[in-house]
Design an enzyme around this catalytic site. Structure first.
Site: not given
Ligand SMILES: Cc1cc2nc3c(=O)[nH]c(=O)nc-3n(C[C@H](O)[C@H](O)[C@H](O)COP(=O)(O)OP(=O)(O)OC[C@H]3O[C@@H](n4cnc5c(N)ncnc54)[C@H](O)[C@@H]3O)c2cc1C
Length: 540
Positions: A471
């Site tokens: 997280h």
């Molecule tokens: C293994 C795991 C288990 C988890 N379990 C839970 C759970 O059970 N419940 C819950 O609520 N949360 C859970 N989480 C946390 C939750 O999924 C994250 O907090 C949330 O998905 C983050 O969202 P975000 O949009 O900030 O980032 P992300 O969803 O990580 O999205 C970022 C995206 O940007 C892309 N990206 C990065 N850099 C670049 C770049 N330079 N160019 C193009 N694309 C790029 C990545 O590939 C990714 O697709 C978990 C996370 C993980 C990894």
């Protein structure tokens, strides 16, 4: 040098939990067009869609960036695996599907920390907007949003026993952690629809792939934000190995997550003066908060050997596995539709606390390192996580190569408060494991083991077995524009620059008291409305 140039109104970087929401909501308006850049590829894999596949997607180079933290001084200098989704849907495509919003007080605290307009009353409509949940109080739950929430369908007696054990300690049963109160023990809701994962990609992108004004570009790794006179004008990216420029007529929106949004800002010359100088990056705008205030949840397993036949390991004899597969195919129910931790508990490490400061993921099998080591035989793992850590770390650059991983230092357990809380938490967990209701199932405490009793012994155990709960947040903190720690203002605009926002987990001023996926999607839902409102202002 960059070859082809494409142009759209909005360029969103990262198709994760936030990016998918943004792309879908902004392209609802046919009068504008949106490009969504994602470094990873398709999410069409049974390993992603079937909940049990979770075991394999994490750490798979096809779906996970496979980051590693710096050695953590308080965790016996271990460098931890730090999974992040690299696929459409981002981390929502590889996560544990536990659906939790956090506590009302979390959002009220954000507002007090300078994130005006992000108090609980203001964000609740967005939590409702993003979800479909069949039951639950309509004043808290949504009925027609893109993300589907389901109740855990597999509820064996041993799981009920853990909930009853909590009741003996005065922790009440709770059948809706996302309702009026988070307190208590019960079954989690999961991001699932009819036994399949409901991710940001399945909920927000899939229904909208046909939109003419939405261009989803896979395997597009953004390497730099382009600026002209203090305004973001586009993004440079490597797409299938070739450099391309994606111009933004209106805005560039970073949604690359708490690790890579700050990385991309710094690579593009936006960040702390010292960090830019260290890598000889020409500064575009100095912002000391970029990559600071980085923090994460960690948890520690307390593991019990339980009577054979009562937990999951004994369900996976070859014959039973076939039966479960057949049942899943017919009904989408049973252990294959079950995420690792069906039972949750929100409890207090100290009775005087106003709200819970501990979250449990209770799994019906024995594991360490979130599955890296699976223990043979039937076991229950109660993984306890202090939900309001006070330790803060950093994301910094390892160099100027945009393809290289940044330096990830969550700095777990740096503060005495965090160390005190986890000691108390382990002791509380043992009281649950020793409660009368769990006794008919429990044979022995396997970890930490009865030899671990004093504060120092517990901390030593924590140092060897604590792990990330995935997280990470806070590295592009939202706050008042005049606060030097703020990276974005309450409208999620990067302070001091035009045409650039960050909308993802990195903007949380402090982590919510629970899992982060729903809160990130809430942030993106509200962020999309802020962008639409700004467009209304400029087009009038
Ligand atoms: C293994 C795991 C288990 C988890 N379990 C839970 C759970 O059970 N419940 C819950 O609520 N949360 C859970 N989480 C946390 C939750 O999924 C994250 O907090 C949330 O998905 C983050 O969202 P975000 O949009 O900030 O980032 P992300 O969803 O990580 O999205 C970022 C995206 O940007 C892309 N990206 C990065 N850099 C670049 C770049 N330079 N160019 C193009 N694309 C790029 C990545 O590939 C990714 O697709 C978990 C996370 C993980 C990894």
């Amino acid at each position: 040098m960059a070859g082809r140039t494409r142009e759209s109104d909005y360029v969103v970087v990262g198709a994760g939990s936030a990016g998918c929401v943004l792309a879908a909501r902004l392209s609802e308006d046919e009068g504008c067009d949106v490009t969504l850049l994602e470094a990873g590829g398709s999410d069409r894999s049974p390993l992603i869609r079937i909940p049990f596949g979770l075991m394999w997607v994490m750490q798979s180079p096809r779906f996970d960036w496979r980051f590693v933290t710096t050695p953590q001084p308080r965790l016996a200098d271990r460098a931890l695996a730090f999974p992040r989704g690299k696929v459409l849907g981002g981390s929502s495509s590889i996560n544990g599907m536990t659906a939790i919003r956090g506590q009302e007080q979390d959002f009220d605290l954000w507002a007090q920390m300078g994130a005006r307009g992000w108090d609980h009353d203001s964000v609740l409509p967005y939590f409702k907007k993003l979800e479909t949940f069949a039951r639950g109080d309509a004043s808290f739950h949504g009925k027609d949003g893109p993300i589907h929430l389901s109740d855990v369908s597999y509820r064996p007696p041993i799981a009920d026993a853990w909930i009853a054990a909590c009741a003996e300690l005065g922790i009440p049963a709770n059948d809706d952690f996302n309702g009026a109160a988070q307190d208590g023990a019960g079954y989690y809701q999961n991001n699932m629809r009819r036994g399949l994962r409901s991710s940001a990609a399945t909920g927000y992108l899939e229904p909208n792939y046909g939109r003419k004004n939405l261009d989803v570009v896979k395997r597009a790794h953004a390497t730099r934000i382009l600026f002209a006179s203090g305004r973001a004008t586009g993004v440079e990216a490597v797409v299938d190995g070739a450099a391309q420029i994606f111009r933004a007529r209106k805005e560039v929106i970073l949604a690359a997550g708490a690790v890579q949004s700050p990385q991309l800002l710094m690579l593009s010359g936006v960040g702390p003066e010292g960090e830019l100088r260290r890598h000889a990056i020409a500064p575009v705008h100095r912002l000391e908060g970029v990559g600071r205030n980085f923090h994460d949840h960690f948890d520690v397993p307390v593991i019990y050997r339980v009577r054979r036949g009562t937990a999951l390991a004994s369900q996976y004899t070859p014959l039973r596995a076939v039966l479960h597969a057949l049942r899943y195919a017919a009904t989408r129910k049973g252990p294959l539709a079950t995420v690792t931790s069906p039972v949750g508990v929100f409890a207090r490490s100290r009775p005087e606390l106003a709200t819970p400061d501990l979250q449990y993921h209770v799994a019906l099998w024995g594991f360490i390192g979130h599955g890296a080591i699976k223990l043979p035989g039937d076991a229950v793992t109660a993984a306890v996580c202090p939900v309001r850590p006070t330790s803060r770390g950093t994301v910094t650059l390892s160099g100027t190569d945009p393809m290289a991983a940044p330096v990830i230092d969550p700095n777990y357990l740096a503060t005495p408060e965090d160390r005190r809380t986890i000691i108390d938490a382990i002791r509380l967990t043992r009281r649950m494991g020793e409660a009368r209701a769990f006794a008919p199932f429990c044979e022995a405490e396997l970890y930490p083991g009865t030899g671990v009793q004093t504060d120092d012994e517990i901390l030593d155990y924590v140092a060897r077995y604590a792990d990330t709960v995935y997280h990470p947040v806070g590295s592009c903190r939202m706050g008042d524009a005049n606060d030097p720690a703020s990276v974005v203002d309450p409208e999620l605009r990067v302070v001091g620059l035009d045409g650039l926002r960050v909308i993802d987990a990195s903007v949380m001023p402090c982590v919510v008291s629970g899992n982060t996926n729903l809160p990130v999607m809430m942030i993106a839902e509200r962020g999309a409305d802020l962008i639409k409102a700004a467009r209304g202002r400029t087009t009038r």
